[in-house]
Write a protein that holds these residues in place. Structure first.
Motif, PDB file in Angstrom:
ATOM      1  N   SER A 579      55.495  31.174  29.091  1.00 33.20           N
ATOM      2  CA  SER A 579      55.162  30.430  30.230  1.00 33.20           C
ATOM      3  C   SER A 579      54.314  31.028  31.134  1.00 33.20           C
ATOM      4  CB  SER A 579      56.628  30.335  31.089  1.00 33.20           C
ATOM      5  OG  SER A 579      56.993  31.468  31.945  1.00 33.20           O
ATOM      6  N   GLN A 580      54.061  32.296  31.435  1.00 32.38           N
ATOM      7  CA  GLN A 580      53.083  32.689  32.345  1.00 32.38           C
ATOM      8  C   GLN A 580      51.551  32.724  31.774  1.00 32.38           C
ATOM      9  OE1 GLN A 580      53.763  36.724  33.878  1.00 32.38           O
ATOM     10  NE2 GLN A 580      55.796  36.270  34.450  1.00 32.38           N
ATOM     11  N   ILE A 581      51.696  32.675  30.415  1.00 31.69           N
ATOM     12  CA  ILE A 581      50.227  32.554  29.870  1.00 31.69           C
ATOM     13  C   ILE A 581      49.624  31.062  30.165  1.00 31.69           C
ATOM     14  CG2 ILE A 581      49.071  32.515  27.543  1.00 31.69           C
ATOM     15  CD1 ILE A 581      50.897  35.076  26.799  1.00 31.69           C
ATOM     16  N   VAL A 582      50.577  29.854  29.841  1.00 31.59           N
ATOM     17  CA  VAL A 582      50.340  28.740  30.113  1.00 31.59           C
ATOM     18  C   VAL A 582      50.011  28.442  31.349  1.00 31.59           C
ATOM     19  CG1 VAL A 582      51.359  26.516  29.910  1.00 31.59           C
ATOM     20  CG2 VAL A 582      51.979  28.147  28.155  1.00 31.59           C
ATOM     21  N   GLN A 583      50.771  29.100  32.322  1.00 36.54           N
ATOM     22  CA  GLN A 583      50.422  28.667  33.843  1.00 36.54           C
ATOM     23  C   GLN A 583      48.867  29.385  34.114  1.00 36.54           C
ATOM     24  OE1 GLN A 583      52.282  31.634  36.808  1.00 36.54           O
ATOM     25  NE2 GLN A 583      52.209  30.128  38.302  1.00 36.54           N
ATOM     26  N   GLY A 584      48.791  30.606  33.725  1.00 36.58           N
ATOM     27  CA  GLY A 584      47.246  31.212  33.617  1.00 36.58           C
ATOM     28  C   GLY A 584      46.269  30.194  33.167  1.00 36.58           C
ATOM     29  N   MET A 585      46.478  29.837  31.798  1.00 36.05           N
ATOM     30  CA  MET A 585      45.606  28.753  31.388  1.00 36.05           C
ATOM     31  C   MET A 585      45.377  27.460  32.291  1.00 36.05           C
ATOM     32  SD  MET A 585      46.486  28.888  27.381  1.00 36.05           S
ATOM     33  CE  MET A 585      45.248  27.448  27.069  1.00 36.05           C
ATOM     34  N   ALA A 586      46.305  26.819  32.767  1.00 35.10           N
ATOM     35  CA  ALA A 586      46.092  25.881  33.495  1.00 35.10           C
ATOM     36  C   ALA A 586      45.373  25.806  34.488  1.00 35.10           C
ATOM     37  CB  ALA A 586      47.495  25.311  33.829  1.00 35.10           C
ATOM     38  N   ILE A 587      45.494  27.170  35.428  1.00 32.62           N
ATOM     39  CA  ILE A 587      44.615  27.351  36.531  1.00 32.62           C
ATOM     40  C   ILE A 587      43.224  27.788  36.290  1.00 32.62           C
ATOM     41  CG2 ILE A 587      44.605  28.641  38.882  1.00 32.62           C
ATOM     42  CD1 ILE A 587      46.866  26.555  38.646  1.00 32.62           C
ATOM     43  N   LYS A 588      43.262  28.523  35.065  1.00 33.12           N
ATOM     44  CA  LYS A 588      41.848  28.835  34.723  1.00 33.12           C
ATOM     45  C   LYS A 588      40.993  27.517  34.221  1.00 33.12           C
ATOM     46  CE  LYS A 588      39.892  31.599  31.011  1.00 33.12           C
ATOM     47  NZ  LYS A 588      39.075  30.733  30.165  1.00 33.12           N
ATOM     48  N   TYR A 589      41.631  26.387  33.563  1.00 31.42           N
ATOM     49  CA  TYR A 589      40.773  25.324  33.540  1.00 31.42           C
ATOM     50  C   TYR A 589      40.198  24.659  34.657  1.00 31.42           C
ATOM     51  CZ  TYR A 589      41.136  23.874  28.560  1.00 31.42           C
ATOM     52  OH  TYR A 589      40.987  23.883  27.175  1.00 31.42           O
ATOM     53  N   ALA A 590      41.247  24.719  35.620  1.00 31.53           N
ATOM     54  CA  ALA A 590      40.979  23.957  37.085  1.00 31.53           C
ATOM     55  C   ALA A 590      39.830  24.674  37.707  1.00 31.53           C
ATOM     56  CB  ALA A 590      41.988  23.983  37.838  1.00 31.53           C
ATOM     57  N   VAL A 591      39.848  26.077  37.955  1.00 27.33           N
ATOM     58  CA  VAL A 591      38.950  26.963  38.584  1.00 27.33           C
ATOM     59  C   VAL A 591      37.721  26.886  38.023  1.00 27.33           C
ATOM     60  CG1 VAL A 591      38.480  29.137  39.644  1.00 27.33           C
ATOM     61  CG2 VAL A 591      40.826  28.138  39.835  1.00 27.33           C
ATOM     62  N   GLU A 592      37.702  27.168  36.754  1.00 26.63           N
ATOM     63  CA  GLU A 592      36.259  27.291  36.075  1.00 26.63           C
ATOM     64  C   GLU A 592      35.513  25.913  36.376  1.00 26.63           C
ATOM     65  OE1 GLU A 592      37.074  30.634  32.639  1.00 26.63           O
ATOM     66  OE2 GLU A 592      36.950  28.495  31.806  1.00 26.63           O
ATOM     67  N   HIS A 593      36.216  24.812  36.024  1.00 24.57           N
ATOM     68  CA  HIS A 593      35.487  23.690  36.166  1.00 24.57           C
ATOM     69  C   HIS A 593      35.055  23.345  37.588  1.00 24.57           C
ATOM     70  CE1 HIS A 593      34.677  19.490  36.234  1.00 24.57           C
ATOM     71  NE2 HIS A 593      35.484  19.302  37.341  1.00 24.57           N
ATOM     72  N   TRP A 594      35.907  23.706  38.606  1.00 20.83           N
ATOM     73  CA  TRP A 594      35.443  23.399  40.025  1.00 20.83           C
ATOM     74  C   TRP A 594      34.450  24.503  40.481  1.00 20.83           C
ATOM     75  CZ3 TRP A 594      41.163  22.225  40.751  1.00 20.83           C
ATOM     76  CH2 TRP A 594      41.549  21.053  40.876  1.00 20.83           C
ATOM     77  N   ARG A 595      34.467  25.797  39.904  1.00 16.21           N
ATOM     78  CA  ARG A 595      33.447  26.607  40.135  1.00 16.21           C
ATOM     79  C   ARG A 595      32.115  26.207  39.592  1.00 16.21           C
ATOM     80  NH1 ARG A 595      34.370  32.924  39.860  1.00 16.21           N
ATOM     81  NH2 ARG A 595      32.451  32.648  41.288  1.00 16.21           N
ATOM     82  N   ARG A 596      32.469  25.686  38.546  1.00 16.92           N
ATOM     83  CA  ARG A 596      30.826  25.080  37.917  1.00 16.92           C
ATOM     84  C   ARG A 596      30.276  24.059  38.393  1.00 16.92           C
ATOM     85  NH1 ARG A 596      33.959  25.806  32.508  1.00 16.92           N
ATOM     86  NH2 ARG A 596      34.729  23.947  32.923  1.00 16.92           N
ATOM     87  N   SER A 597      31.080  23.141  39.259  1.00 19.97           N
ATOM     88  CA  SER A 597      30.674  22.003  40.006  1.00 19.97           C
ATOM     89  C   SER A 597      30.112  22.579  41.181  1.00 19.97           C
ATOM     90  CB  SER A 597      31.864  21.119  40.320  1.00 19.97           C
ATOM     91  OG  SER A 597      32.512  21.420  41.403  1.00 19.97           O
ATOM     92  N   MET A 598      30.084  23.535  41.946  1.00 21.82           N
ATOM     93  CA  MET A 598      29.324  23.950  43.084  1.00 21.82           C
ATOM     94  C   MET A 598      27.713  23.533  42.909  1.00 21.82           C
ATOM     95  SD  MET A 598      29.566  28.145  43.069  1.00 21.82           S
ATOM     96  CE  MET A 598      28.660  28.139  44.644  1.00 21.82           C
ATOM     97  N   PRO A 599      27.398  22.940  43.995  1.00 21.23           N
ATOM     98  CA  PRO A 599      27.862  22.999  45.599  1.00 21.23           C
ATOM     99  C   PRO A 599      28.471  21.820  45.650  1.00 21.23           C
ATOM    100  CG  PRO A 599      25.416  22.450  45.573  1.00 21.23           C
ATOM    101  CD  PRO A 599      25.827  22.705  43.920  1.00 21.23           C
ATOM    102  N   ARG A 600      28.815  20.946  44.587  1.00 18.11           N
ATOM    103  CA  ARG A 600      29.665  19.555  45.070  1.00 18.11           C
ATOM    104  C   ARG A 600      30.838  20.012  45.425  1.00 18.11           C
ATOM    105  NH1 ARG A 600      29.723  13.903  41.849  1.00 18.11           N
ATOM    106  NH2 ARG A 600      31.427  13.060  42.978  1.00 18.11           N
TER     107      ARG A 600
END
Length: 829
Positions: A579-600
């Protein structure tokens, strides 16, 4: 100024229950009852259910204390209560001093005429907040959400008390009471310092002007003088001596060649000490205040741009991407928190490159130690005012008066901290708790505006004009008020993954400007779970495990996503780990995408950093401070330089992106390898690339068509690294298929253990075949690992430092340590 502390041992009395026991101040009724053996540990199994009566009862604290006659000769004597939780009546020598109705305020009472030389008795009686809230709710129900179902009718929104103490979807129903912060007598002659305000002006890199405004309370006659000194590393760098006129004075001080304060990862955190002394004309000291300050500008930048309106923070003229999490109270029983507690949790946040925490509005204005540590670590603070997930009775003038005093108290207490980045009015009130006019349960927009767009900003304009204000979170500043998650402007709470059960890939469709709340749950690890369960409880559908899960959809949602990505685990412990690995994957998907979108997009604060009790929750650090898989993964996805990939199965390629927080471009080489799950390296390559300053760009596309055609997506692993002068500074693994469809052989992980000096050991891991999400597990519950939940490939090695939190010997490490990886969760070996 003469102080007489009243902390220490008191008596706690509840006549109806026949209770008369020792009590500790600062403290609370639950911890006192627990120490006296009157209640069982509320965190163990379902014991919480057996202590509801505590919150439904009234309690009295009392003690005697000695007052020297010299104290009574002073011009003024005050009783100062830094925190009373919540509905208290105070009596001194049998006479009432005053009543309180707000745990967030600092209360002072004139008691000179009530004290006697020698023995005195003080009594503080706390009425049941639960009973009060229920009575107010019976008069008029006000809507709320997020709170535990059993306390829906408690009326916490009528009380200026930590809203989460009534239960939340991650916390227990343990509405306590007590003297939860310092209590003391203050005695002074002639006058005392009432307030010190510091404003900064940064005209050029070589000079900072400090305007220091001082308010003085006079208690006698005579001219007063204020002495102002600014010190850096113990040496005076600026100072002034100015007279006090009509209770006020001010000075402007110039600090030459200033050492600027920076957020974590952008620079150092030098702190200056401001000392203000009040004296009489004969230079006799009357009072003193000390403040640590950091010299910096820290602004919220909102400007029109090609996507709508920006929302980002800028320090010393440099924009930065906010990386962090949301902070909740770190214990259900707040007085148990120590400086060491705050230091450990905040150091762990800084260790994974966090530079901002949001202090969520359903908890408390944190202890001074919290903000001091954030100053030292470079963790900026988004500070909510304490309003969350409820309609509030702005129509009640007494309620509004105590709220206004609460807000002023806390602005004055916190405004000097360099970590303070933003004041925010509330959490999630605009998401259906406000209507055009009062319904039976909502608050009106006119009352919302009165509190969050008039009273609070007016107080901030007066008391802290240099810190930005934001009325609510989430909030969209343009268009329809009900459009509170507009991707073009403002901040957003993204819960389509988890509450909406959208797949993790959904995050890649989000284009919001600042993501101040989003999250995914996991179970705590087996060591933490054993602390609150018996062997019979250790099934996620047991009564106790479900009791320690406060989200109504929690366990089912964890398992829904777990089975979407992974095979069914073979044991209870493996279910917790997976369950912890799944949690880490979920937030990794989100953060990597939003960091790629900077400066938007310029910020991600995931929900949540910490816990207030042992529970299944969205935290990355559990109640005992153990790092979940998410926290280890955060060190990579929050790293100053991040390499990430977007797999494109239909095209057979992977787009690799470099994202960089630094203020200068970073040149290097991207190296990639394509492996089979059996450990065969099919292809590799490298290309020069540049990580852009304060930005992100696609740096390389890796062609995987031939390996995919020959081996299929469920047998391939693509390992990517960004090398600078031959050393990997960023790394990632990209998959084309769900891991549950991989047929993983035994990776044959080998461990080599070397005990080092200072009770620390180094474990080096190698493998013959790819090992996914490798973690070290141990039969001991005191060990801490510098790294975990990483991927290991043939030919690589990974060294992990192992330390004992109790400084215990590590000689038994070879017998108590095992390396596990994904394959162990579904294959018995």
């Amino acid at each position: 100024m003469q102080k007489l502390p009243l902390n220490g041992t008191w008596r706690l009395v509840q006549p109806e229950k026949g209770i008369d026991i020792p009590a500790q101040v600062p403290g609370c009724v639950h911890t006192d009852l627990l120490a006296a053996g009157e209640i069982a540990d509320p965190f163990y199994r379902g014991n919480e259910l057996s202590v509801f009566w505590v919150a439904e009862s009234s309690w009295t604290y009392r003690r005697t204390f000695h007052v020297p006659s010299t104290l009574l000769f002073r011009d003024a004597v005050r009783l100062r209560c830094a925190g009373l939780d919540t509905l208290a009546a105070i009596r001194l020598n049998g006479r009432e001093v005053g009543r309180t109705d707000n745990m967030f305020r600092t209360w002072e009472f004139d008691v000179k005429g009530l004290l006697e030389p020698g023995q005195n008795e003080i009594e503080v009686r706390f009425e049941s907040a639960v009973q009060y809230g229920q009575a107010r709710t019976a008069e008029r129900m006000l809507k709320s959400w997020g709170v535990d179902e059993g306390y829906k009718l408690v009326g916490g929104n009528y009380l200026r008390k930590a809203q989460s103490s009534f239960g939340w979807d991650w916390g227990p129903r343990l509405a306590t009471c007590g003297i939860w912060r310092e209590i003391e007598l203050l005695a002074f002659d002639t006058g005392r310092l009432r307030d010190v305000t510091v404003l900064q002006e940064h005209r050029d890199p070589h000079h900072v002007s400090l305007r220091v405004d001082i308010a003085v309370e006079s208690a006698g006659r005579g001219n007063l003088v204020s002495h102002i000194d600014v010190l850096f590393e113990g040496e005076s760098v600026a100072g002034a001596v100015v007279p006090v006129v009509n209770g006020h004075t001010a000075a402007v001080l110039a600090v030459a060649d200033p050492h600027l304060w920076w957020p974590n990862g952008l620079g150092e955190q030098p702190l200056y000490e401001l000392i203000v002394r009040l004296t009489d004309p004969a230079d006799r000291p009357l009072d003193e205040r000390r403040r640590r300050i950091g010299l910096r500008t820290l602004e919220l930048v909102r400007e029109p741009d090609g996507w709508g309106e920006s929302f980002y923070f800028q320090v010393n003229g440099i924009p930065f991407f906010a990386k962090g999490a949301n902070w909740i109270p770190a214990d259900s029983f707040l007085p148990r928190l120590s400086i060491e507690s705050y230091t450990k949790l905040l150091a762990d946040a800084a260790a994974v490159h966090m530079n901002m925490l949001r202090v969520w509005g359903g908890g408390i204005y944190e202890d001074d130690a919290f903000y001091d540590r954030c100053d030292e670590l470079g963790i900026c603070v988004w500070q909510d005012f304490m309003f969350a997930c409820a309609a509030y009775p702005v129509f009640d003038e007494e309620w509004l008066a105590t709220v206004s005093a609460e807000i002023a108290d806390n602005i004055r207490r916190l405004r000097h901290h360099p970590c303070l980045a933003l004041w925010c009015g509330n959490n999630e009130l605009e998401q259906g708790l406000v209507a055009d006019d009062y319904s039976d349960t909502t608050m009106s927009w006119s009352d919302y505006v009165k509190l969050f767009e008039q009273i609070i900003p007016d107080l901030l304009d007066d008391l802290d004009p240099q810190t930005a204000y934001w009325p609510g979170s989430p909030h969209s500043p343009r268009g329809n008020r009900l459009d509170w998650n507009n991707p073009r402007w403002g901040d957003a709470h993204i819960w389509d993954v988890w509450h909406g059960r959208q797949p993790f890939e959904f995050y890649r469709t989000c284009e919001h400007r600042f993501n101040s709340e989003f999250g995914f749950q996991s179970f705590p690890d087996p060591h933490t779970t054993r602390r609150f369960t018996t062997a019979d409880d250790r099934n996620i559908t047991s009564l106790v495990m479900e009791h320690h899960q406060r989200s109504g959809i929690g366990n089912q949602t964890i398992m829904h996503y777990l089975l979407d990505w992974f095979r069914l685990p073979t044991s209870f412990d493996h279910t917790l780990w997976l369950s912890q690995i799944v949690q880490g994957m979920a937030i990794k998907y989100a953060v990597e995408h939003w960091r790629r979108s900077m400066p938007r997009g310029m910020g991600t604060l995931y929900w949540q950093l910490n816990d207030c009790w042992p529970v299944a929750s969205w935290s990355s650090l559990d109640y005992y401070g153990r790092w979940k898989a998410l926290h280890y993964m955060a060190r990579d996805f929050y790293a100053p330089l991040m390499l990430s990939g977007i797999e494109k199965p239909d095209e057979g390629v992977i787009d690799l992106y470099l994202t960089h927080d630094g203020t200068a471009d970073q040149a290097g080489v991207i190296h990639w390898q394509i492996w089979t799950v059996d450990g065969e390296r099919l292809a590799s390559g490298e290309a020069a690339a540049i990580a852009p300053a304060l930005g992100s760009r696609r740096a390389l596309t890796v062609d995987c068509r031939q390996p995919l055609e020959n081996h299929g997506p469920n047998r391939l692993l693509v390992d990517c690294a960004f090398l600078v002068e031959g050393a990997a500074v960023a790394r990632n693994l990209v998959l084309f298929a769900r891991p549950k469809h991989f047929s993983l052989p035994d990776p044959e992980i080998a461990l080599a253990i070397e005990e080092a000096a200072g009770g620390e050991a180094v474990v080096t891991l190698q493998c013959r075949r790819p090992a996914l999400w490798v973690w070290l597990d141990t039969t001991r519950d005191d060990l801490r690992f510098s790294d975990n939940f990483f991927h290991l490939l043939p030919g690589d090695s990974r060294s992990v430092r192992v330390t004992s939190e109790t400084d215990a010997s590590l000689q038994d490490l070879p017998d108590s340590l095992v390396a596990r990886s994904l394959v162990d969760t579904y294959q018995e070996r």
